[in-house]
Design a protein around this motif. Structure first.
Motif, short mmCIF file in Angstrom:
data_model
loop_
_atom_site.label_atom_id
_atom_site.label_comp_id
_atom_site.label_asym_id
_atom_site.label_seq_id
_atom_site.Cartn_x
_atom_site.Cartn_y
_atom_site.Cartn_z
N ALA A 3 0.83 -1.50 0.39
CA ALA A 3 -0.27 -0.45 0.02
C ALA A 3 1.03 1.10 0.18
CB ALA A 3 -1.10 0.24 1.44
N PRO A 4 0.03 2.15 -0.47
CA PRO A 4 1.19 3.48 -1.06
C PRO A 4 1.71 4.10 0.68
CG PRO A 4 -0.79 3.61 -2.27
CD PRO A 4 -1.20 2.31 -1.30
N LEU A 5 1.23 4.04 1.63
CA LEU A 5 1.55 4.49 2.79
C LEU A 5 2.33 3.70 3.82
CD1 LEU A 5 -1.54 7.69 3.28
CD2 LEU A 5 0.92 6.98 2.09
N SER A 6 2.09 2.91 3.43
CA SER A 6 2.75 1.38 4.66
C SER A 6 4.16 1.91 5.32
CB SER A 6 3.34 0.20 3.56
OG SER A 6 2.06 -0.86 3.24
N GLY A 7 4.08 1.97 6.50
CA GLY A 7 5.41 2.40 7.31
C GLY A 7 5.04 3.70 7.71
N ILE A 8 4.03 4.67 7.58
CA ILE A 8 3.58 5.76 7.88
C ILE A 8 2.66 6.29 9.16
CG2 ILE A 8 2.72 7.73 7.14
CD1 ILE A 8 5.30 7.51 5.42
N ARG A 9 3.01 6.28 10.27
CA ARG A 9 1.88 6.59 10.99
C ARG A 9 1.20 7.84 10.91
NH1 ARG A 9 3.94 4.64 16.95
NH2 ARG A 9 3.28 2.39 15.95
N CYS A 22 -10.46 11.41 6.86
CA CYS A 22 -9.93 12.09 6.39
C CYS A 22 -8.28 10.63 7.26
CB CYS A 22 -8.41 13.61 6.55
SG CYS A 22 -6.68 13.59 6.57
N ALA A 23 -8.10 10.56 8.46
CA ALA A 23 -7.90 10.02 8.36
C ALA A 23 -7.70 8.22 8.30
CB ALA A 23 -7.02 9.78 9.99
N TYR A 24 -9.16 8.37 8.13
CA TYR A 24 -9.34 6.63 7.72
C TYR A 24 -9.21 6.29 6.29
CZ TYR A 24 -12.67 3.63 6.28
OH TYR A 24 -13.24 2.49 5.11
N TYR A 25 -8.82 7.76 5.39
CA TYR A 25 -8.79 7.19 3.63
C TYR A 25 -6.94 7.10 3.85
CZ TYR A 25 -12.85 9.62 2.43
OH TYR A 25 -14.33 9.91 2.21
N LEU A 26 -6.87 8.28 4.50
CA LEU A 26 -4.52 7.92 5.10
C LEU A 26 -4.60 6.24 5.35
CD1 LEU A 26 -3.56 11.09 6.56
CD2 LEU A 26 -4.14 9.82 3.88
N GLY A 27 -5.52 5.44 6.13
CA GLY A 27 -5.36 4.43 6.54
C GLY A 27 -5.93 3.69 5.65
N MET A 28 -6.53 3.81 4.88
CA MET A 28 -7.68 2.62 4.15
C MET A 28 -6.11 2.26 2.91
SD MET A 28 -10.76 3.18 2.54
CE MET A 28 -10.85 1.73 1.65
N LEU A 29 -5.32 3.47 2.48
CA LEU A 29 -3.49 3.58 2.07
C LEU A 29 -2.47 2.96 2.56
CD1 LEU A 29 -3.74 6.90 0.56
CD2 LEU A 29 -4.79 4.87 -0.85
#
Length: 397
Positions: A3-9, A22-29
């Motif tokens: 996923a594109p944002l793997s490793g991002i906290r 917003c946070a949910y969409y980032l989590g889905m990525l």
């Protein structure tokens, strides 16, 4: 592909709809999203929103569940200095902070954008507010309905008889959530080049204006104040809008010459094609009376279901007006999750060869508090002390 944002906290210190979305969409990525909530009550939206009062009473309202999945929950009392110490340690471990609090709240808690980025220079601090920073309204509270009113959107919605009408769904909230997620991912990309974080200022009002862009441009260039037009299309074409059928309604988006020719063929109105007055958009506008009456009469002769299929076969931009159950059952390429019972917001886009992160159930308040504190390096006795003092709250179950 990962996923594109793997490793991002991402630290999700938000409430209600726009911020959590917003946070949910980032989590889905692929991001690891930690939701920070106050003890006892948690996010207020847990207990309101939607029609299922029993779920809401348990802190699992349908509104909360929509953008609550795929996150971990830690409950911290940020009014306590020891609670803010926990929060600061969280920020040191994070890439992104998403919050939707008024600037005065951040100042009172010592968590302004200057202070959070002093804690972690690589942090992306995304602040979501009603009116953005820097103006007289920066500290003014706002919800979706307020922004629909103040932006002028409601003044254009409805009819002269109905008066202003709010849209049927909180579109400003979710548009703001998408805008913020777009901004955060842009800031993360910029960080790859600078190795430093940044502050992202997201305004609900400016988001509303972005949704109204062409209307605003028209006003700025012509001085023409938008009027309520009901179901008529913004293009003002006589062949665009929503029309009653024998049963149901059909929406037409026929604006171009080629579209008009296909519509005439589908409706059996060959004489329209033989009339030079109707061969151009300007001519059709000038002689709208030649089209409007026959168009309404013809569409009323069949059901909307029938017209939709006829018009689609001819390549005419058209759609039957549907209620929500019928709409979400449409056989689109991205409908599989919904048809299989997946609840919650969905990303409106897909990456080739990348599936959105599997969505875990929305967490109970403080469900992951102990696990997160252990990840931050807190010893068992320190965790027990924080729990006993009520500075943090563990699983409410």
């Amino acid at each position: 592909m990962s996923a594109p944002l793997s490793g991002i906290r991402v630290i999700d210190w938000t409430h209600v709809l726009a911020g959590p979305a917003c946070a949910y969409y980032l989590g889905m990525l692929g991001a690891d999203v930690i939701k920070v909530e106050r003890p006892v009550t948690g996010d207020a939206i847990r207990h309101r929103g939607g029609t299922d009062k029993a779920r809401a009473a348990k802190g699992m309202s349908t509104a909360y569940m929509t953008q609550g999945g795929g996150k971990r929950s830690i409950a911290i009392d940020l009014e306590a200095e020891t609670g803010r110490d926990v929060f600061r340690r969280l920020l040191k471990s994070a890439d992104v902070l998403v919050e939707n609090h008024r600037p005065s709240t951040l100042e009172r808690l010592g968590l302004t954008e200057e202070e959070t980025r002093a804690i972690n220079s690589r942090l992306i601090h995304c602040a979501m507010t009603g009116y953005g920073r820097g103006g007289e309204m920066a500290d003014t509270p706002a919800y979706d309905v307020n922004i629909q009113a103040v932006s002028g959107l409601m003044s254009m919605t409805g009819t002269a008889e109905s008066g202003p009408i709010r849209t049927g769904a909180p579109i400003i909230d979710y548009a703001t959530g998408l805008s913020a997620a777009f901004a955060v991912t842009s800031a993360l990309f910029a960080r790859t080049q600078t190795n430093t974080g940044s502050f992202v200022d997201v305004s609900m009002l400016e988001t509303a204006f972005s949704l109204m862009s062409s209307t605003i441009t028209d006003y700025q260039l012509t001085g023409s104040v938008p009027q309520r037009r009901g179901n008529a299309a913004n293009s003002r074409s006589v062949t665009s809008g929503t029309f009653p059928c024998r049963n149901g309604h059909i929406s037409l988006g026929v604006n171009e010459d080629g579209q008009f020719r296909r519509l005439a063929k589908a409706l059996g109105q060959i004489e329209w094609l033989e009339d030079d007055r109707l061969s151009t958009r300007r001519g059709r506008d000038a002689h709208a009376d030649l089209i409007a009456g026959p168009l309404g009469t013809i569409l009323a002769e069949r059901d909307a279901d029938e017209w939709e299929q006829i018009l689609w076969r001819e390549g005419v931009p058209a759609a039957k007006l549907r209620d929500l159950p019928d709409a979400i059952a449409l056989p689109t390429g991205q409908s599989e999750d919904r048809t299989e019972g997946q609840i919650g917001a969905q990303l409106p886009f897909r990456f080739m060869n990348v599936e959105p992160k599997h969505r875990s159930d929305p967490p109970a308040l403080g469900q992951d508090t102990i696990e997160i504190l252990e990840e931050l390096g807190y010893a068992s006795q320190a965790i027990a002390t924080l729990l006993q003092a009520g500075v943090v709250q563990g699983d409410a179950a």
